[in-house]
Design a protein around this motif. Structure first.
Motif, PDB file in Angstrom:
ATOM      1  N   ASP A  14       0.827  -1.204   0.000  1.00 35.96           N
ATOM      2  CA  ASP A  14       0.000   0.000   0.000  1.00 35.96           C
ATOM      3  C   ASP A  14       0.865   1.259   0.000  1.00 35.96           C
ATOM      4  OD1 ASP A  14      -2.589   1.282   0.106  1.00 35.96           O
ATOM      5  OD2 ASP A  14      -2.164   1.753   2.210  1.00 35.96           O
ATOM      6  N   ALA A  15       1.992   1.226   0.689  1.00 37.28           N
ATOM      7  CA  ALA A  15       2.904   2.377   0.687  1.00 37.28           C
ATOM      8  C   ALA A  15       3.463   2.611  -0.713  1.00 37.28           C
ATOM      9  CB  ALA A  15       4.037   2.157   1.687  1.00 37.28           C
ATOM     10  N   TYR A  16       3.841   1.532  -1.402  1.00 32.83           N
ATOM     11  CA  TYR A  16       4.299   1.664  -2.795  1.00 32.83           C
ATOM     12  C   TYR A  16       3.192   2.283  -3.654  1.00 32.83           C
ATOM     13  CZ  TYR A  16       8.488  -1.333  -2.354  1.00 32.83           C
ATOM     14  OH  TYR A  16       9.708  -1.861  -2.039  1.00 32.83           O
ATOM     15  N   ARG A  17       1.980   1.797  -3.481  1.00 36.26           N
ATOM     16  CA  ARG A  17       0.850   2.288  -4.277  1.00 36.26           C
ATOM     17  C   ARG A  17       0.598   3.763  -4.008  1.00 36.26           C
ATOM     18  NH1 ARG A  17      -5.238   0.283  -3.420  1.00 36.26           N
ATOM     19  NH2 ARG A  17      -4.667   1.020  -1.358  1.00 36.26           N
ATOM     20  N   ARG A  18       0.625   4.146  -2.745  1.00 34.91           N
ATOM     21  CA  ARG A  18       0.376   5.548  -2.382  1.00 34.91           C
ATOM     22  C   ARG A  18       1.474   6.472  -2.899  1.00 34.91           C
ATOM     23  NH1 ARG A  18      -3.372   6.313   1.927  1.00 34.91           N
ATOM     24  NH2 ARG A  18      -4.174   4.330   2.686  1.00 34.91           N
ATOM     25  N   ALA A  19       2.720   5.977  -2.913  1.00 32.71           N
ATOM     26  CA  ALA A  19       3.841   6.784  -3.384  1.00 32.71           C
ATOM     27  C   ALA A  19       3.723   7.052  -4.887  1.00 32.71           C
ATOM     28  CB  ALA A  19       5.157   6.094  -3.074  1.00 32.71           C
ATOM     29  N   ASN A  20       3.167   6.084  -5.612  1.00 28.63           N
ATOM     30  CA  ASN A  20       2.931   6.221  -7.048  1.00 28.63           C
ATOM     31  C   ASN A  20       4.187   6.657  -7.802  1.00 28.63           C
ATOM     32  OD1 ASN A  20       1.313   5.979  -9.305  1.00 28.63           O
ATOM     33  ND2 ASN A  20       0.655   8.110  -9.224  1.00 28.63           N
ATOM     34  N   LEU A  21       5.315   6.060  -7.466  1.00 33.12           N
ATOM     35  CA  LEU A  21       6.577   6.364  -8.138  1.00 33.12           C
ATOM     36  C   LEU A  21       6.799   5.354  -9.264  1.00 33.12           C
ATOM     37  CD1 LEU A  21       8.776   6.992  -4.979  1.00 33.12           C
ATOM     38  CD2 LEU A  21       7.788   8.705  -6.502  1.00 33.12           C
ATOM     39  N   PRO A  22       7.053   5.827 -10.473  1.00 34.49           N
ATOM     40  CA  PRO A  22       7.230   4.911 -11.603  1.00 34.49           C
ATOM     41  C   PRO A  22       8.290   3.837 -11.354  1.00 34.49           C
ATOM     42  CG  PRO A  22       7.151   7.176 -12.368  1.00 34.49           C
ATOM     43  CD  PRO A  22       7.179   7.211 -10.868  1.00 34.49           C
ATOM     44  N   VAL A  61      -5.985  -6.258  -7.212  1.00 37.26           N
ATOM     45  CA  VAL A  61      -7.370  -6.242  -6.726  1.00 37.26           C
ATOM     46  C   VAL A  61      -7.453  -7.049  -5.431  1.00 37.26           C
ATOM     47  CG1 VAL A  61      -9.739  -6.937  -7.256  1.00 37.26           C
ATOM     48  CG2 VAL A  61      -8.300  -5.941  -9.039  1.00 37.26           C
ATOM     49  N   SER A  62      -6.787  -8.191  -5.414  1.00 37.07           N
ATOM     50  CA  SER A  62      -6.774  -9.054  -4.234  1.00 37.07           C
ATOM     51  C   SER A  62      -6.159  -8.330  -3.040  1.00 37.07           C
ATOM     52  CB  SER A  62      -6.000 -10.338  -4.545  1.00 37.07           C
ATOM     53  OG  SER A  62      -5.942 -11.173  -3.426  1.00 37.07           O
ATOM     54  N   ALA A  63      -5.002  -7.712  -3.269  1.00 32.58           N
ATOM     55  CA  ALA A  63      -4.323  -7.004  -2.183  1.00 32.58           C
ATOM     56  C   ALA A  63      -5.199  -5.870  -1.651  1.00 32.58           C
ATOM     57  CB  ALA A  63      -2.976  -6.471  -2.671  1.00 32.58           C
ATOM     58  N   ASP A  64      -5.776  -5.111  -2.540  1.00 27.36           N
ATOM     59  CA  ASP A  64      -6.638  -4.002  -2.134  1.00 27.36           C
ATOM     60  C   ASP A  64      -7.836  -4.494  -1.317  1.00 27.36           C
ATOM     61  OD1 ASP A  64      -7.107  -1.171  -2.211  1.00 27.36           O
ATOM     62  OD2 ASP A  64      -8.743  -1.560  -3.611  1.00 27.36           O
ATOM     63  N   ALA A  65      -8.377  -5.636  -1.704  1.00 27.94           N
ATOM     64  CA  ALA A  65      -9.540  -6.196  -1.001  1.00 27.94           C
ATOM     65  C   ALA A  65      -9.179  -6.733   0.384  1.00 27.94           C
ATOM     66  CB  ALA A  65     -10.169  -7.310  -1.844  1.00 27.94           C
ATOM     67  N   MET A  66      -7.905  -7.023   0.630  1.00 32.04           N
ATOM     68  CA  MET A  66      -7.470  -7.542   1.933  1.00 32.04           C
ATOM     69  C   MET A  66      -7.256  -6.444   2.966  1.00 32.04           C
ATOM     70  SD  MET A  66      -4.705 -10.442   0.931  1.00 32.04           S
ATOM     71  CE  MET A  66      -5.021 -11.600  -0.381  1.00 32.04           C
ATOM     72  N   ILE A  67      -7.104  -5.210   2.524  1.00 31.15           N
ATOM     73  CA  ILE A  67      -6.800  -4.109   3.445  1.00 31.15           C
ATOM     74  C   ILE A  67      -7.830  -3.970   4.569  1.00 31.15           C
ATOM     75  CG2 ILE A  67      -6.597  -1.588   3.622  1.00 31.15           C
ATOM     76  CD1 ILE A  67      -5.036  -1.662   0.992  1.00 31.15           C
ATOM     77  N   PRO A  68      -9.132  -3.976   4.289  1.00 24.79           N
ATOM     78  CA  PRO A  68     -10.084  -3.841   5.398  1.00 24.79           C
ATOM     79  C   PRO A  68      -9.934  -4.933   6.458  1.00 24.79           C
ATOM     80  CG  PRO A  68     -11.197  -3.460   3.311  1.00 24.79           C
ATOM     81  CD  PRO A  68      -9.818  -3.978   2.991  1.00 24.79           C
ATOM     82  N   TRP A  69      -9.701  -6.185   6.028  1.00 24.65           N
ATOM     83  CA  TRP A  69      -9.534  -7.275   6.984  1.00 24.65           C
ATOM     84  C   TRP A  69      -8.290  -7.030   7.831  1.00 24.65           C
ATOM     85  CZ3 TRP A  69      -6.177 -10.765   8.878  1.00 24.65           C
ATOM     86  CH2 TRP A  69      -6.704 -11.753   9.704  1.00 24.65           C
ATOM     87  N   CYS A  70      -7.193  -6.672   7.194  1.00 24.41           N
ATOM     88  CA  CYS A  70      -5.952  -6.430   7.937  1.00 24.41           C
ATOM     89  C   CYS A  70      -6.086  -5.247   8.890  1.00 24.41           C
ATOM     90  CB  CYS A  70      -4.790  -6.204   6.961  1.00 24.41           C
ATOM     91  SG  CYS A  70      -4.240  -7.705   6.127  1.00 24.41           S
ATOM     92  N   THR A  71      -6.790  -4.228   8.465  1.00 21.10           N
ATOM     93  CA  THR A  71      -6.996  -3.051   9.313  1.00 21.10           C
ATOM     94  C   THR A  71      -7.734  -3.433  10.594  1.00 21.10           C
ATOM     95  OG1 THR A  71      -7.073  -1.625   7.365  1.00 21.10           O
ATOM     96  CG2 THR A  71      -8.011  -0.739   9.392  1.00 21.10           C
ATOM     97  N   GLU A  72      -8.739  -4.268  10.461  1.00 23.00           N
ATOM     98  CA  GLU A  72      -9.552  -4.672  11.607  1.00 23.00           C
ATOM     99  C   GLU A  72      -8.887  -5.717  12.494  1.00 23.00           C
ATOM    100  OE1 GLU A  72     -13.601  -5.841  11.000  1.00 23.00           O
ATOM    101  OE2 GLU A  72     -13.881  -4.330   9.442  1.00 23.00           O
ATOM    102  N   ASN A  73      -8.039  -6.568  11.925  1.00 21.64           N
ATOM    103  CA  ASN A  73      -7.583  -7.752  12.645  1.00 21.64           C
ATOM    104  C   ASN A  73      -6.102  -7.818  12.988  1.00 21.64           C
ATOM    105  OD1 ASN A  73     -10.117  -9.534  12.685  1.00 21.64           O
ATOM    106  ND2 ASN A  73     -10.004  -8.812  10.576  1.00 21.64           N
ATOM    107  N   THR A  74      -5.315  -6.861  12.533  1.00 20.27           N
ATOM    108  CA  THR A  74      -3.885  -6.869  12.858  1.00 20.27           C
ATOM    109  C   THR A  74      -3.433  -5.462  13.207  1.00 20.27           C
ATOM    110  OG1 THR A  74      -3.149  -6.520  10.568  1.00 20.27           O
ATOM    111  CG2 THR A  74      -3.432  -8.810  11.289  1.00 20.27           C
ATOM    112  N   GLU A  75      -2.296  -5.393  13.856  1.00 14.32           N
ATOM    113  CA  GLU A  75      -1.712  -4.095  14.196  1.00 14.32           C
ATOM    114  C   GLU A  75      -0.454  -3.886  13.381  1.00 14.32           C
ATOM    115  OE1 GLU A  75      -1.278  -3.068  18.268  1.00 14.32           O
ATOM    116  OE2 GLU A  75      -3.084  -4.157  18.833  1.00 14.32           O
ATOM    117  N   ALA A  76      -0.229  -2.677  12.990  1.00 13.13           N
ATOM    118  CA  ALA A  76       0.961  -2.342  12.215  1.00 13.13           C
ATOM    119  C   ALA A  76       2.202  -2.460  13.089  1.00 13.13           C
ATOM    120  CB  ALA A  76       0.853  -0.921  11.666  1.00 13.13           C
ATOM    121  N   ALA A  77       3.288  -2.952  12.508  1.00 11.62           N
ATOM    122  CA  ALA A  77       4.556  -3.046  13.224  1.00 11.62           C
ATOM    123  C   ALA A  77       5.241  -1.683  13.262  1.00 11.62           C
ATOM    124  CB  ALA A  77       5.458  -4.066  12.544  1.00 11.62           C
TER     125      ALA A  77
END
Length: 83
Positions: A14-22, A61-77
């Motif tokens: 997600d960080a790579y995606r948000r950075a949007n660097l070629p 698409v798969s990775a994007d769809a997993m974000i809500p589950w990870c947000t609810e069920n895990t904590e960021a390191a």
């Protein structure tokens, strides 16, 4: 595969995606494919596996769809993670 490991990789994706660097696009695509492959493993978290199966062949698409589950069920390191 541990949900925490998959979700940590997903946060990096997600960080790579948000950075949007070629120059990072290739790394983002490879990481998305790796995330999907890990989620498809038999010992993966069932909900993440279900998402990966539903979107098989569409790593982004798969990775994007997993974000809500990870947000609810895990904590960021890393405290700087947006979710």
């Amino acid at each position: 595969m541990s949900a925490q490991i998959i979700c940590q990789d997903l946060r990096l994706w997600d960080a790579y995606r948000r950075a949007n660097l070629p120059g990072e696009r290739e790394a983002m695509v490879a990481l998305g494919e790796d995330i999907s492959a890990k989620a498809l493993e038999e010992d993966a978290e069932p909900e993440l596996r279900e998402i990966a199966v539903e979107h098989e062949g569409e790593a982004g698409v798969s990775a994007d769809a997993m974000i809500p589950w990870c947000t609810e069920n895990t904590e960021a390191a890393n405290d700087s993670s947006p979710w």
